[in-house]
Scaffold this active site. Structure first.
Site, PDB file in Angstrom:
ATOM      1  N   GLU A   1       1.840   6.776  -3.196  1.00 29.07           N
ATOM      2  CA  GLU A   1       1.195   5.763  -2.454  1.00 29.07           C
ATOM      3  C   GLU A   1      -0.280   5.725  -3.393  1.00 29.07           C
ATOM      4  O   GLU A   1      -0.628   6.978  -4.065  1.00 29.07           O
ATOM      5  CB  GLU A   1       1.017   6.056  -1.054  1.00 29.07           C
ATOM      6  CG  GLU A   1       2.156   6.187  -0.145  1.00 29.07           C
ATOM      7  CD  GLU A   1       1.424   6.542   1.550  1.00 29.07           C
ATOM      8  OE1 GLU A   1       0.170   6.627   1.189  1.00 29.07           O
ATOM      9  OE2 GLU A   1       2.523   6.591   2.244  1.00 29.07           O
TER      10      GLU A   1
ATOM     11  N   GLU B   1      -1.252   9.677  -2.625  1.00 29.56           N
ATOM     12  CA  GLU B   1      -0.104  11.384  -1.677  1.00 29.56           C
ATOM     13  C   GLU B   1       1.687  10.705  -2.200  1.00 29.56           C
ATOM     14  O   GLU B   1       1.379   9.039  -2.335  1.00 29.56           O
ATOM     15  CB  GLU B   1      -0.507  11.443  -0.708  1.00 29.56           C
ATOM     16  CG  GLU B   1      -0.331  10.244   0.021  1.00 29.56           C
ATOM     17  CD  GLU B   1       0.149  10.823   1.156  1.00 29.56           C
ATOM     18  OE1 GLU B   1      -0.585  12.033   1.590  1.00 29.56           O
ATOM     19  OE2 GLU B   1      -0.237  10.282   2.530  1.00 29.56           O
TER      20      GLU B   1
END
Length: 666
Positions: free
Chosen positions: A275, A288
Site C-alpha cells: 500500500e 505498509e
C-alpha cells in the site's frame, strides 16, 4: 494438489475461498462460533467444526481451537482469509509444526511485513520512501502526546498489528492524541490480541493506491496492477476500483516493480498487497504491506481474469506461477462497493438485527456489464454485534470507468436489504457525486463532501420528474387493480382517471397519463412528456422501469396515498393524488418531531465502556461524554452544545439499544 482445506475465517471471505476451492475439486472445512452456527459459510462447506463462544478472542483467533479443528477434520492446508489469524506468525508457526500447509506467506515474511513497525524499518533500509513517523513502541498516552507534538499535527495513530481500519485514529491536537492512543490500544487488544501502537505523520490530500503482488517459492513475482482505495470512512475503505483513474503507466510500472522488489527482499510468497500514499504530483510513499488477501481483491480479478485464491492455493502447493508479467494486462474497469450494516443517517454507526429481506442483483453478464456479489449472509440471517459489519461486496465491471460506474448505479438500486440500517443510500450518492465521477478525490473525500454527515440525497429536477412519471404510471396500474376488485363486489368497474398530482421532495407535478399496450406517456403541466415502460405490478418491491428508454430502478414500499421510493441514494415519500385530493392535502398541517435536544441518545446497539461525566457536571461543546463499543470499534459520544448533566441513565457494562437515553441535560 490438496484434497481438503480448512478456512480459518467466517463471513463473505470464507464463502469466497470455498467457491474457488470447490472449483478446483478440493473439499472444504468451515469453522464456526455459537453465533455462526447457521451462517452461510457453514452451509457452503463440505463439513464444519464448532470452535467456541461468539467473541472472536474466544473462538476465531484462539490458535489452539483452530488447530484442534484442523486435527479433527484432517485438513491438509489452511486458508486464513483476511483479519483474524491471517497475519499472525504464531499461527503460521503452529501450522508448520503440525505439517499443515499455510495458504499464505512464510512465517518470516509475516513477521517482517505483517507488523507495520518492522515493515517500515525494512522499507527504509531498502531505500523505499516512507511517511515520517515514530517507529518505536509507545508506552502510554503522555508519550503519545509528546511524540505527536514532535512529528507535528495532524498525526495518524495506528495499531502495529492492525488492519481493516481497526485501531486507527487521526489526531489534530494533544487531546485527540491522548484519546486516540487509548482507544486505538483498546481496539488493537480486542481485535488482534496485540496492543502495540505507532504514530506517523498524516499526509493531507493523499490518495490511497495499492499494488497487488503474487509470488511463488521459485523466485517468481508479478504485480497485477493497482487498486484505488481513496474513498474511506474512519480509515475503512468503502469503495475501491481498478485501475486507478490517477496513475499513468510510468508510475504504475515504478510502483509495481518496487512492490515486487520489496516482496523478494523478505522472501514473500502467495498473494499480498503493498500500500502507498500518492500525492498530487504522483510521488508515492510506502505505507505498509498486507501479507494476506485483501478485501478488495475482486476488482483486480475482474480486470485481469486471474483467480487470486486459486493462485494462492497453487503457490502453497509448491507450484510455480503459470503467468509472467507480460501476461498481465488491464481489461476494462471494475468497481467495488462495500455494503455495511451501518446506518448512514446516524453517522454510519453499526446496526444489528435480522435481514428480513436480502435480494442482491443477479450475478453474471448483464449486457456489456458484469455484476458480482461476494457475500456471507442470506435472507432471514442475523447481523451479529460480535463481528465486522460487512454484509457484501458488490462489484461491477464495464468496458471503461463510466460504464463501470453506471453498472454500479443500477446494481445498487437493484439491491434489496431490509431489517437493518445499511449504507446503500450513501454508496449510491457517491456514484453520482461529481468529484467521484471525475476521479478527482482523496482519502478526505467523505470528510470534505459530507462534513455534517450523510442526510440523504436531494435529487435534481430531471431525476425527480423521471421518478414522478414512473410513480404516476405505477399508481395507474394499482388503481386499475383496485377498480377491478371493486367491480367484482358491486357489479361495476370504477373508472380510473387520467389527471393526477405527484408530490415528492417538496415538489408538486400535475400530470396527465395516456396509456397503451407498451407503456404510458406522462405529460407534465408545462408540456414536457416522458415515455414510461416497465412490468411492475402492485406488491412488487422492486420496479425495473425505463424512462425514455433509459433504466430507472426503484425500491417500492406502500404508504398511504402513494409510495415510499428509494433510488439513487434518496428516500422519498411520493404521494399520487387526484387534483381534488392534492388541493385538500395542501391544507393539512405538518406533524412536528419530538424534542430530544436535551437528551443523549444511544446511536447504535452497543456496550457502554466508559462514562466521562457525572450528574451536575457542566459540559462544553465537543466534550467527551461516554464511550460505546460495537462491532469491535470504540465510539466516543460528545456534547453537541454547552449544558449541565441532570441525569445519567446508564453506566459501564450496560448493553443499550438504538435511541436508549444515556443521559439527560438541564
Amino acid at each position: 494438489m490438496f484434497k481438503k482445506i480448512l478456512i480459518a475465517n467466517r463471513g463473505e471471505i470464507a464463502c469466497r475461498v470455498i467457491k474457488s476451492a470447490k472449483a478446483m475439486g478440493i473439499q472444504t472445512v468451515a469453522i464456526y462460533s455459537d453465533a455462526d452456527r447457521n451462517a452461510l459459510h457453514v452451509a457452503m462447506a463440505d463439513e464444519a467444526v464448532h470452535i467456541g463462544p461468539p467473541p472472536a478472542n474466544q473462538s476465531y483467533i484462539v490458535i489452539e481451537k483452530v488447530m484442534q479443528a484442523i486435527k479433527e477434520s484432517g485438513a491438509e492446508a489452511v486458508h486464513p482469509g483476511y483479519g483474524f489469524l491471517s497475519e499472525n506468525p504464531k499461527f503460521a508457526e503452529a501450522l508448520e509444526a503440525a505439517g499443515v500447509a499455510f495458504v499464505g506467506p512464510p512465517k518470516k515474511a509475516i513477521e517482517a511485513m505483517g507488523d507495520k513497525i518492522t515493515s517500515k524499518k525494512i522499507a527504509q533500509e531498502a531505500g523505499v520512501s516512507t511517511v515520517p513517523g515514530y517507529m518505536g513502541l509507545i508506552e502510554d498516552a503522555d508519550e503519545a502526546v509528546k511524540i505527536s507534538s514532535e512529528i507535528g499535527y495532524p498525526v495518524m495513530i495506528k495499531a502495529s498489528a492492525g488492519g481493516g481500519g481497526k485501531g486507527m485514529r487521526i489526531a489534530w491536537n494533544d487531546e485527540e492524541a491522548r484519546e486516540g492512543f487509548q482507544s486505538s490500544k483498546n481496539e488493537a487488544a480486542n481485535s488482534f490480541g496485540d496492543d502495540r501502537i505507532f504514530i506517523e505523520k498524516f499526509v493531507t490530500q493523499p490518495r490511497h493506491i495499492e499494488i497487488q503482488v503474487l509470488a511463488d517459492s521459485h523466485g517468481n513475482c508479478v504485480y497485477l496492477n493497482e487498486r484505488e482505495c481513496s474513498i474511506q470512512r474512519r480509515n475503512q475503505k468503502v469503495i475501491e476500483e481498478a485501475p486507478s483513474p490517477f496513475l499513468d503507466e510510468e508510475t504504475r510500472k515504478a510502483m509495481g516493480e518496487q512492490s515486487c522488489a520489496l516482496a523478494k527482499a523478505v522472501g514473500y510468497t502467495s498473494a499480498g498487497t503493498v500500500e502507498f500514499i500518492v500525492d498530487g504530483d504522483k510521488n508515492f510513499y510506502f505505507l505498509e504491506m498486507n501479507t494476506r488477501l485483501q478485501v478488495e481483491h475482486p476488482v483486480t480479478e475482474l480486470i485481469t481474469g486471474i483467480d487470486l485464491v486459486e493462485q494462492m492455493i497453487r503457490v502453497a502447493n509448491g507450484e510455480p506461477l503459470s503467468i509472467t508479467q507480460d501476461d498481465i494486462g488491464i481489461n476494462g474497469w471494475a468497481m467495488e462497493s462495500r455494503l455495511y450494516a451501518e446506518d448512514p443517517y446516524r453517522g454510519f454507526l453499526p446496526s444489528i438485527g435480522r435481514l428480513t429481506r436480502y435480494r442482491p442483483p443477479a450475478e453474471g453478464q448483464r449486457g456489456d456489464w458484469i455484476i458480482r456479489n461476494d457475500t456471507g449472509v442470506y435472507e432471514g440471517g442475523e447481523i451479529s454485534m460480535y463481528y465486522d459489519p460487512m454484509i457484501a461486496k458488490l462489484c461491477t465491471w464495464g468496458t471503461d470507468r463510466g460504464e463501470a460506474i453506471e453498472a454500479m448505479r443500477v446494481a445498487l438500486d437493484s439491491f434489496e436489504v431490509e431489517g437493518i440500517g445499511h449504507n446503500l443510500p450513501f454508496l449510491s450518492a457517491v456514484m453520482d457525486h461529481p468529484k467521484f465521477v471525475s476521479g478527482d478525490m482523496t482519502t478526505a473525500f467523505i470528510a470534505e463532501e459530507y462534513p455534517e454527515g450523510f442526510n440523504g440525497v436531494e435529487l435534481d429536477e430531471g431525476t425527480l420528474r423521471r421518478i414522478a412519471a414512473a410513480c404516476a404510471a405505477m399508481n395507474r396500474v394499482a388503481e386499475i387493480r383496485r377498480a377491478r376488485i371493486s367491480g367484482t363486489l358491486d357489479n361495476h368497474e370504477r373508472r380510473v382517471g387520467e389527471d393526477w398530482n405527484v408530490a415528492l421532495q417538496g415538489e408538486s407535478y400535475d400530470v396527465t397519463i395516456a396509456a397503451d399496450r407498451d407503456g404510458a406517456t406522462v405529460r407534465f403541466a408545462d408540456g414536457a412528456e416522458l415515455r414510461v415502460a416497465g412490468d411492475w405490478t402492485p406488491g412488487d418491491q422492486l420496479a425495473d422501469m425505463r424512462i425514455e428508454g433509459e433504466p430507472l430502478v426503484l425500491k417500492v414500499g406502500k404508504i398511504s396515498g402513494g409510495f415510499r421510493i428509494r433510488s439513487r441514494g434518496a428516500d422519498l415519500k411520493v404521494h399520487v393524488r387526484t387534483p381534488r385530493q392534492a388541493e385538500l392535502a395542501r391544507l393539512m398541517p405538518e406533524k412536528e418531531a419530538a424534542d430530544t435536544s436535551k437528551m443523549l441518545l444511544c446511536p447504535m446497539p452497543g456496550l457502554i465502556v466508559k462514562v466521562n461525566v457525572e450528574e451536575g457536571d457542566e459540559v462544553q461543546e465537543g466534550q467527551a461524554l461516554c464511550t460505546i463499543e460495537a462491532m469491535k470499534m470504540e465510539n466516543i459520544l460528545r456534547a453537541e452544545r454547552k449544558g449541565v448533566v441532570s441525569k445519567i441513565n446508564a453506566g459501564p457494562g450496560d448493553s443499550l439499544a438504538v435511541d436508549d437515553v444515556i443521559m439527560e441535560f438541564e
